[in-house]
Design an enzyme around this catalytic site. Structure first.
Site, PDB file in Angstrom:
ATOM      1  N   LEU A   7       0.834  -1.186   0.000  1.00 32.35           N
ATOM      2  CA  LEU A   7       0.000   0.000   0.000  1.00 32.35           C
ATOM      3  C   LEU A   7       0.866   1.232   0.000  1.00 32.35           C
ATOM      4  O   LEU A   7       1.864   1.298   0.665  1.00 32.35           O
ATOM      5  CB  LEU A   7      -0.889   0.021   1.230  1.00 32.35           C
ATOM      6  CG  LEU A   7      -1.726  -1.221   1.331  1.00 32.35           C
ATOM      7  CD1 LEU A   7      -2.674  -1.112   2.482  1.00 32.35           C
ATOM      8  CD2 LEU A   7      -2.487  -1.426   0.060  1.00 32.35           C
ATOM      9  N   GLU A 369       1.888   2.533  11.096  1.00 31.07           N
ATOM     10  CA  GLU A 369       1.445   1.141  10.987  1.00 31.07           C
ATOM     11  C   GLU A 369       0.301   1.111   9.978  1.00 31.07           C
ATOM     12  O   GLU A 369      -0.587   1.947  10.014  1.00 31.07           O
ATOM     13  CB  GLU A 369       1.002   0.640  12.368  1.00 31.07           C
ATOM     14  CG  GLU A 369       0.904  -0.861  12.497  1.00 31.07           C
ATOM     15  CD  GLU A 369      -0.372  -1.425  11.890  1.00 31.07           C
ATOM     16  OE1 GLU A 369      -0.271  -2.356  11.070  1.00 31.07           O
ATOM     17  OE2 GLU A 369      -1.460  -0.911  12.239  1.00 31.07           O
ATOM     18  N   HIS A 370       0.310   0.112   9.088  1.00 31.54           N
ATOM     19  CA  HIS A 370      -0.503   0.210   7.878  1.00 31.54           C
ATOM     20  C   HIS A 370      -1.832  -0.522   7.906  1.00 31.54           C
ATOM     21  O   HIS A 370      -2.650  -0.346   7.005  1.00 31.54           O
ATOM     22  CB  HIS A 370       0.310  -0.314   6.698  1.00 31.54           C
ATOM     23  CG  HIS A 370       0.193   0.561   5.480  1.00 31.54           C
ATOM     24  ND1 HIS A 370      -0.940   1.285   5.180  1.00 31.54           N
ATOM     25  CD2 HIS A 370       1.070   0.817   4.478  1.00 31.54           C
ATOM     26  CE1 HIS A 370      -0.752   1.932   4.054  1.00 31.54           C
ATOM     27  NE2 HIS A 370       0.466   1.674   3.604  1.00 31.54           N
ATOM     28  N   SER A 371      -2.081  -1.370   8.896  1.00 37.68           N
ATOM     29  CA  SER A 371      -3.303  -2.168   8.847  1.00 37.68           C
ATOM     30  C   SER A 371      -4.544  -1.300   8.940  1.00 37.68           C
ATOM     31  O   SER A 371      -5.554  -1.572   8.294  1.00 37.68           O
ATOM     32  CB  SER A 371      -3.308  -3.209   9.969  1.00 37.68           C
ATOM     33  OG  SER A 371      -3.383  -2.593  11.236  1.00 37.68           O
ATOM     34  N   VAL A 373      -4.896   2.001   8.242  1.00 38.10           N
ATOM     35  CA  VAL A 373      -4.986   3.246   7.479  1.00 38.10           C
ATOM     36  C   VAL A 373      -4.366   3.110   6.100  1.00 38.10           C
ATOM     37  O   VAL A 373      -3.443   2.336   5.874  1.00 38.10           O
ATOM     38  CB  VAL A 373      -4.275   4.385   8.250  1.00 38.10           C
ATOM     39  CG1 VAL A 373      -2.764   4.203   8.224  1.00 38.10           C
ATOM     40  CG2 VAL A 373      -4.656   5.765   7.728  1.00 38.10           C
TER      41      VAL A 373
END
Length: 655
Positions: A7, A369-371, A373
């Site tokens: 992402l 942290e990408h989960s 957003v």
């Protein structure tokens, strides 16, 4: 589906002809007691309620299965030889007419029973939370420009102003004064102050808003490691900041009991106290555990709790956000990139929703942290913070810190560690060092042309950048490989990101013509190929942004099949499908006026990631790879490809 973990740091809605801009939104709008309170406590004063549009957002459509299979096969065509393609085509059509048809019906029925969200929201979140890899390989960073007033880049001054602006952003968001994202079909008419004043009375059905459901996890949130699947935790009432320095963790309140920003001079005093703390670097820096394999970290966290650290972990998890103060000054942009992406692993808590990193010389970045957003909320936050800290800073060089007892207000967390936990920290540091020692970064700055010339030639700047990456790889390795680019679906309720496969039959033909056959084609023929690449890329962007991409759809069908504990159809075990979802070139557009650069680690060990920005007169790229690839040679090959493309646009013959 590994490709979807690529992402992109600054994902934005990319619909051809649309202009993205910030307009006005609100959650529980409150009255202001005075202009002074407004200027101190909030970043903006919205003319309309923040969630004016949220309930009217259209639902993300589920594409027809036959369209998804057709698009998938078109994306596979340039990657496979004739025999491989015939095999994949047969498997795909068998899936479409058999198991896939049944799964499609079940997915549509499931979606109809969950109208509050999108069909991809759950599978997308699961894709992240089930991932066991180190977050160092997944978290991106975005680097803020330096403050144009150089004296404000002092570490203490900038840290204080960033913390104050972050609280002001949070209060603006929570009280419903934060501006939403709205499309303007005609910016000259609607992207105005008059429109913003009028927006309160505009029926939501007539607007073009973006989803804002992710914003509530921006503050007080953390990813908690669990065996098999992590969890997201949010504690909305916490008022403290987590500060990390030399591997130690400190906490103090930045919001008072009445919900107001603590006086900036007091925050400055507390941060000064931390920066002056003579305590040596932590012998066993706990933060490095968050860089571990998620199952390993989950087991060690259970041991930390059993050793009596549950309350201090709760304090870390519930903090508004993390501020990492690094004692090192940066030498150049490559040094900055390494530091903001991974550092030494000891002064980060990778699980926090986001961390503001501030180096000794005032370089500032957001690592997130990408989960929970995608790029839009982080980009919005970053933009507002930069604007606020540079235009109306609350502390200044030479400002006196408040005469308060920081020694009492600031608490350094003390964790109880036994020999097993100490060994776990040592092992985590060894694993971290092993990962980052093979990570290489290089930068490209092409100064011979950019967006202005490409648009003059009626070409998509994004399409030409994507073509140059593929052309560069072909020049370096002699191969055409999967190249992925993220595309936001935030125009829909709970939309996330879908992925564009930018390698097409058009880019393959064009790349081969430029690299291998330049003398066999006239300038006009090469220009025509560039135009074909551009037009097809625009079509892919438009389809994907409007919810007609195929990768998210296939992911949702796959997870539905997995949930039924059924054997996966050969479609999902086809070698071509597996390879397709391990992109060798993983790209992210970094389109922001307040961002110097940003990047993320490759998800596959033989791949490149490219964070890029096409400016009016130049093209800038930040490229990462592991030692399995030569990042420096790749940058040179991309630069050569851009030179050839712009030469052709200028009417010059290639030799």
């Amino acid at each position: 589906m590994a490709s979807l973990l690529s992402l992109h740091c600054v994902a934005y809605l990319r619909i051809s002809g649309f202009h993205l801009r910030t307009a006005a939104l609100g959650i529980n709008k409150r009255n202001y007691s005075s202009k002074k309170e407004f200027s101190t406590e909030y970043l903006s004063q919205s003319e309309g309620p923040s969630m004016h549009y949220q309930n009217s957002l259209p639902r993300l459509p589920i594409p027809k299965l036959e369209d998804t299979v057709r698009r998938y096969l078109a994306a596979q065509r340039p990657l496979l030889d004739d025999e491989q393609f015939r095999t994949t085509e047969k498997i795909a059509h068998d899936f479409q007419n058999g198991v896939g048809k049944q799964l499609q019906e079940e997915l549509v029925a499931q979606d109809n029973n969950n109208t509050h969200t999108s069909y991809i929201s759950g599978p997308w979140m699961d894709m992240f939370l089930f991932e066991r890899k180190s977050l160092v390989l997944i978290n991106p960073f975005l680097l803020l420009n330096p403050d144009p007033k150089t004296e404000y880049n002092d570490q203490l001054v900038r840290a204080t102003n960033v913390v104050c602006s972050a609280v002001r952003f949070m209060k603006t968001l929570q009280t419903g004064l934060q501006e939403p994202k709205v499309f303007h079909l005609n910016p000259a008419k609607s992207d105005t102050n008059c429109f913003e004043s009028f927006i309160r009375s505009v029926p939501s059905s007539l607007s073009q808003p973006l989803d804002m459901s992710q914003y509530f996890r921006l503050f007080n949130s953390t990813r908690i490691p669990k065996r098999g699947r992590d969890e997201l935790f949010t504690a909305e009432k916490a008022r403290h900041l987590l500060v990390m320095r030399k591997g130690h963790m400190y906490v103090f309140d930045i919001v008072d009991r009445d919900g107001n920003l603590v006086k900036p001079a007091e925050i400055q005093s507390h941060l000064k106290f931390i920066l002056c703390d003579p305590t040596p670097a932590a012998a066993f820096p706990l933060g490095v555990l968050t860089s571990e394999n998620r199952d390993v970290w989950a087991g060690l966290r259970d041991k930390l709790i059993a050793a009596g650290n549950a309350e201090d972990l709760r304090i870390v998890d519930s903090a508004l956000f993390c501020l990492s103060l690094d004692d090192e000054s940066m030498r150049d942009n490559i040094h900055i990139s390494h530091n903001m992406l991974h550092g030494d692993g000891c002064n980060r808590w990778w699980d926090k929703s986001f961390t503001v990193i501030l180096t000794k010389d005032g370089q500032a970045a957001i690592n997130f942290e990408h989960s929970w957003v995608d790029g839009l909320p982080i980009h919005s936050f970053q933009k507002e913070i930069f604007k606020d800290t540079t235009e109306q800073p609350l502390v200044h060089p030479g400002s006196a810190a408040a005469a308060v007892d920081s020694a009492s207000a600031v608490r350094r967390l003390q964790f109880h560690l036994d020999s097993e936990l100490e060994n776990g920290i040592k092992k985590a540091k060894e694993n971290f060092d092993s990962i980052v020692s093979t990570l290489t970064i290089d930068l490209l700055e092409f100064k011979k042309g950019g967006k202005a010339q490409l648009k003059k030639s009626k070409l998509s700047p994004d399409a030409i950048a994507q073509l140059a990456f593929q052309m560069g790889f072909l020049r370096q390795y002699g191969q055409t490989v999967p190249t992925h680019e993220a595309c936001s679906t935030a125009a829909f309720r709970h939309g996330r990101i879908d992925t564009i496969q930018s390698t097409t039959i058009h880019t393959k033909r064009c790349s081969h013509a430029f690299v291998y056959q330049p003398g066999q084609h006239s300038v006009k023929q090469l220009q025509t190929m560039l135009s074909e690449c551009s037009n097809y890329h625009r079509q892919l962007i438009k389809e994907t942004a409007m919810g007609q991409g195929f990768i998210c759809h296939l992911l949702a069908l796959q997870q539905l099949a997995n949930s039924k504990s059924e054997f996966l159809h050969s479609f999902y075990t086809d070698q071509a499908y597996t390879a397709f979802n391990l992109p060798i070139i993983d790209t992210s557009t970094l389109n922001s006026e307040v961002m110097m650069l940003g990047c993320f680690a490759p998800f596959v060990y033989d791949g490149f990631t490219v964070g890029y920005n096409v400016f009016d007169d130049r093209i800038f790229c930040s490229v990462t790879s592991f030692l399995t690839r030569n990042v420096h040679e790749f940058v040179q090959c991309v630069h050569k490809s851009l030179e050839d493309i712009f030469s052709v646009l200028e009417g010059k013959t290639l030799t």
